[in-house]
Design an enzyme around this catalytic site. Structure first.
Site, PDB file in Angstrom:
ATOM      1  N   SER A  57      -9.481   1.317   2.382  1.00  0.00           N
ATOM      2  CA  SER A  57      -8.587   2.099   1.548  1.00  0.00           C
ATOM      3  C   SER A  57      -7.429   1.289   0.984  1.00  0.00           C
ATOM      4  CB  SER A  57      -8.006   3.253   2.370  1.00  0.00           C
ATOM      5  OG  SER A  57      -7.239   2.739   3.452  1.00  0.00           O
ATOM      6  N   LYS A 105       0.846  -1.197   0.000  1.00  0.00           N
ATOM      7  CA  LYS A 105       0.000   0.000   0.000  1.00  0.00           C
ATOM      8  C   LYS A 105       0.877   1.241   0.000  1.00  0.00           C
ATOM      9  CE  LYS A 105      -4.079   1.713   2.541  1.00  0.00           C
ATOM     10  NZ  LYS A 105      -4.888   1.505   3.763  1.00  0.00           N
ATOM     11  N   SER A 125      -9.947  -0.682   6.791  1.00  0.00           N
ATOM     12  CA  SER A 125      -9.361  -0.546   5.453  1.00  0.00           C
ATOM     13  C   SER A 125      -8.729  -1.808   4.899  1.00  0.00           C
ATOM     14  CB  SER A 125      -8.337   0.593   5.442  1.00  0.00           C
ATOM     15  OG  SER A 125      -8.997   1.840   5.402  1.00  0.00           O
TER      16      SER A 125
END
Lengths: 537, 537
Positions: free
Chosen positions: B245, B168, B269
């Site tokens: 996310s 990420k 997330s």
């Protein structure tokens, strides 16, 4: 409306969704084709496709037309990547006609698609047209080793704003190791701490790096037939090699994935893929562009250069990065062409060069040199230097190189000091001769002797190399700037090839400006009676 | 066999290659469709497709079945990317049936393909099936920002040999700046000089980095609806959001482009995209994994974790990277499920949780807390911390964030110190209550309240968020490990969703091992009469 059935639920066969019962034989033909695909059963694959010229197979790398073309493609490539059928959608628009859309998945679960139009031909179901979307990979590693959005941002705004660069994997990019097209080489390299000069110059001028693109192993080939990383597909001539060794940047530019390819050209490694792919490519004068941070091959000949899809972009790059040469009125004094060099190319290429020579008012030059002897001397010196550069590493990593380059390195290992000295003397004479013969004129010649040869034909590959390198090595041995620009199209479906131009050392920018003018002339209305080149002494 | 003609040579229209004259109206219908595609003329596009459930549109991201589904997809997406027709191959297998294979090219020259099965329906040519291969990009930047082969090699052999990781874009990767899903943020960051701890731990254990994958802007969303980078396509449920996310790593794993997604979970997330995509995902106990080198959002709740496509891989990662907790016989003391929490989910999800609870012998727990008040306190503290983390940057870069996250940040800017203090007190009570209520038991609950909502429906998106976060924030506010694992399939074409498990702090590994056992139980033959959860006090 759709009905759903599992023809053979127990065996893990795919879901089938259709709008009616399957006609007899269709499902069996589909499964047989799928088995043949995975088992790379070329005769069965050939039998599955309908005979004739209208049969079509398409994927992202191009469209193959006709059963014979498709069969040749099959014979040349390894088995299809492993994947399983997930779901097959069947549509039956008419008797004897079926459209099958198969959802497939790679072993890792990446989805792909295969659409086939099947027709009942002589009582057998055959594929009349196929469209394949292979399961996604995050990266096409035959072209790219690392890609970012961008990989490196521009260092400052500048004249190259907005241009993305594919960097041949020989140049240092800070934070990344240099891979040189050889996974075992890559594994042993630490990340670079600073950019190569040629990379930094692009970033300082406003360009960004899209990524690091593949090269033939150690840049010691002009075929573009990748080693462990695979061979990039030729974007406009399926089944043909892309040319190398700047194959990754060249294919990236040809595909529109980068605006500029940063490469090197020792014996032709920018001009060959440029010619094969229909790009513009410039090999700069040896020594004109700083090679700091570049992994060498044969330092006497290694030169930096760029590939682009159009001449204007190449000029934009060259104007930003090259020192301007004094430009005189009336330069070049003449454009010359050498019938003996032209005759080394395929007839269609020789004819294209003659046509361009006529349109551009070139004069014929009888360049009285022994290109074959020069090339032999060139390859001896190149091999000697390549072994001096990489021999220790190659010796320490048996099996790391693949066929063609491994064999070439093995040969290079045997070049003796005496052979090297003799060849170097020959080259010095050749260089002096060429520089004097050309003086401040520009030479028009075939960029390559052939268009891109078929990947499947090793003899054609070797022959293409043997015919092209005596042409491309002329600029290399004399340290001259040389470029390839696409020859006017010869007809639909014909693979591209380039016109070559060679100019005086250090006159890279004037040469490129001349080439742009020449391209404009050639693209304009052709004269009805092309002027024949006139002989000059 | 093929004949060639240019229907309108002067206008730059494509080459057409066919095996016979075109039937009346087909070419006009094709061109009208193409114009509608580029102009995003949704009514014209809808009219071009044949009515009914059998009409099909497929690309690499999935297959859309039925006119209504295709129309909804059209309405939701922006215009097709600009590209031009290069060449169209026409095959006419029967009266009223035509297959058109169109070669297209992006403005940069990248090739794409469109295959369409056209049928004459009520006197009009309509598309019955379409297969689209979009022109290649070197990188799908909705999923990835940087990719390599690998981007970073393992530091040493280890238990994670052979696993590739999508990181990420909040974690430091040496040599790359952190982008946090916001191009303007990326532009201002220098390359990192060392890896984040969580990245280094993976490399030290033998994993490699495939690349850096996208995140919702500043990780302040659970929708996965990308800002400037675009929204990654849901691989198995076209038209639905992927969840965020940690959207990039999650989609990369779902597509098989990475084996492991390294992410963060502040309010859900990891669990939300894991549930929406049918993955396994673990949010570790807050503080258990070192967050050095991680760009924070709300440090009180930020936790590191991983996403994988199967439980065994997740266990392999967790065993390599997490300290083992003392494992006692008979742990967990009980599996509990809270009817009031289950009732917050869509009926099908609540039913799946009840079914699993029955199969696993869970006991019902009447968790007497006000989840909505807790969530309200959670979002106040999260917003206060997010603004403290990013407020100065957001203030200095107006317009840098897109709609949803920009609005949330604007709200966060207004959270007062007093509101924050009050909310923090509420959360402290809630955390103590939850930890005591669960003790050393494991909680089974819906991982998300809904499956992935449709991208095209902002109200459904907001509702999904409002229903899910009160569930996911429970583990976050109490700092507990929480995972999602795919619920047993509910039927073909149904979007996936996850079962959630929450365990005692620090018991991440025992919780994951318990989940693997539970998954095996649920996958086995179901009992004919699922046991109803029994109430316990």
């Amino acid at each position: 409306m759709s009905t759903l059935w599992h023809p053979d639920r127990a065996s893990g066969s795919p879901e089938v969704l259709g709008d009616g019962p399957l006609p007899p034989g269709l499902w069996e033909a589909f499964l047989a084709y799928d088995r043949a695909l995975l088992g790379n059963d070329v005769p069965a694959l050939d039998a599955a496709f309908a005979p004739g010229d209208a049969t079509l197979r398409a994927d992202q790398t191009g469209v193959l037309l006709g059963h014979a073309t498709i069969a040749a493609f099959r014979a040349a490539r390894p088995a299809a990547p492993d994947r399983r059928l997930v779901r097959v959608h069947v549509r039956l628009p008419a008797d004897g006609v079926a459209l099958l859309v198969a959802e497939v998945a790679s072993p890792a679960g990446a989805p792909g698609l295969q659409t086939q139009l099947w027709r009942l031909v002589g009582g057998r179901w055959r594929i009349a047209a196929a469209h394949v979307t292979a399961p996604a990979r995050p990266l096409d590693t035959s072209v790219w080793r690392v890609v970012g959005a961008p990989l490196v941002a521009p260092a400052a705004p500048g004249p190259l704003d907005g241009l993305g660069v594919a960097v041949k994997d020989l140049f240092a990019v800070a934070g990344q190791p240099v891979g040189a097209g050889v996974p075992a080489f890559l594994a042993g390299r630490a990340p670079e701490t600073r950019h190569a000069s040629a990379v930094a110059a692009l970033l300082d001028a406003g360009a960004s790096l899209v990524g690091i693109a593949q090269t033939d192993e150690l840049a010691y080939s002009v075929s573009g037939v990748g080693g462990r990383w695979g061979t990039p597909a030729h974007p406009s001539a399926p089944g043909r090699v892309p040319g190398g060794s700047t194959n990754g940047p060249a294919v990236a530019v040809a595909r529109g994935e980068a605006a500029v390819g940063l490469g090197t050209d020792t014996a032709g490694s920018i001009r060959v893929p440029g010619s094969y792919l229909g790009l513009w490519g410039l090999r700069t004068s040896t020594g004109l562009v700083d090679t700091a941070g570049l992994l060498p091959l044969a330092p006497s000949f290694d030169a930096v250069g760029w590939l682009t899809s159009d001449g204007a972009t190449l000029l934009r790059v060259a104007e930003a990065l090259l020192p301007d040469a004094p430009q005189r009125d009336g330069w070049p004094r003449a454009l010359v062409t050498v019938p003996a060099l032209n005759a080394r190319a395929e007839p269609e290429i020789a004819e294209a060069v003659r046509g361009a020579a006529g349109a551009l008012g070139a004069v014929a030059l009888d360049l009285d040199g022994d290109c074959d002897a020069w090339f032999e001397a060139f390859r001896v010196v190149q091999g000697f230097e390549a072994w001096r550069t990489h021999g220790a590493w190659v010796t320490g990593h048996p099996g790391a190189l693949s066929g063609e380059v491994a064999a070439r390195m093995a040969w290079a290992a045997g070049v003796t000091g005496a052979q090297h000295e003799a060849a170097r003397a020959t080259l010095a004479e050749a260089a002096a001769f060429l520089r004097a013969a050309l003086a401040d004129r520009v030479l028009l010649l075939p960029a390559t002797a052939t268009p891109a040869p078929p990947l499947a034909d090793p003899e054609a590959l070797a022959a293409a190399r043997d015919r092209t390198l005596p042409l491309t090595c002329l600029a290399s041995l004399a340290g001259l700037p040389a470029l390839t620009m696409p020859a006017p199209a010869t007809g639909p479906g014909h693979p591209p090839f380039g016109l070559g131009l060679v100019g005086p050392a250090g006159h890279d920018l004037p040469l490129l400006r001349f080439a742009l003018g020449a391209a404009a002339t050639l693209a304009g209305p052709r004269p009805h009676h092309a002027q024949r080149p006139t002989e000059i002494a």
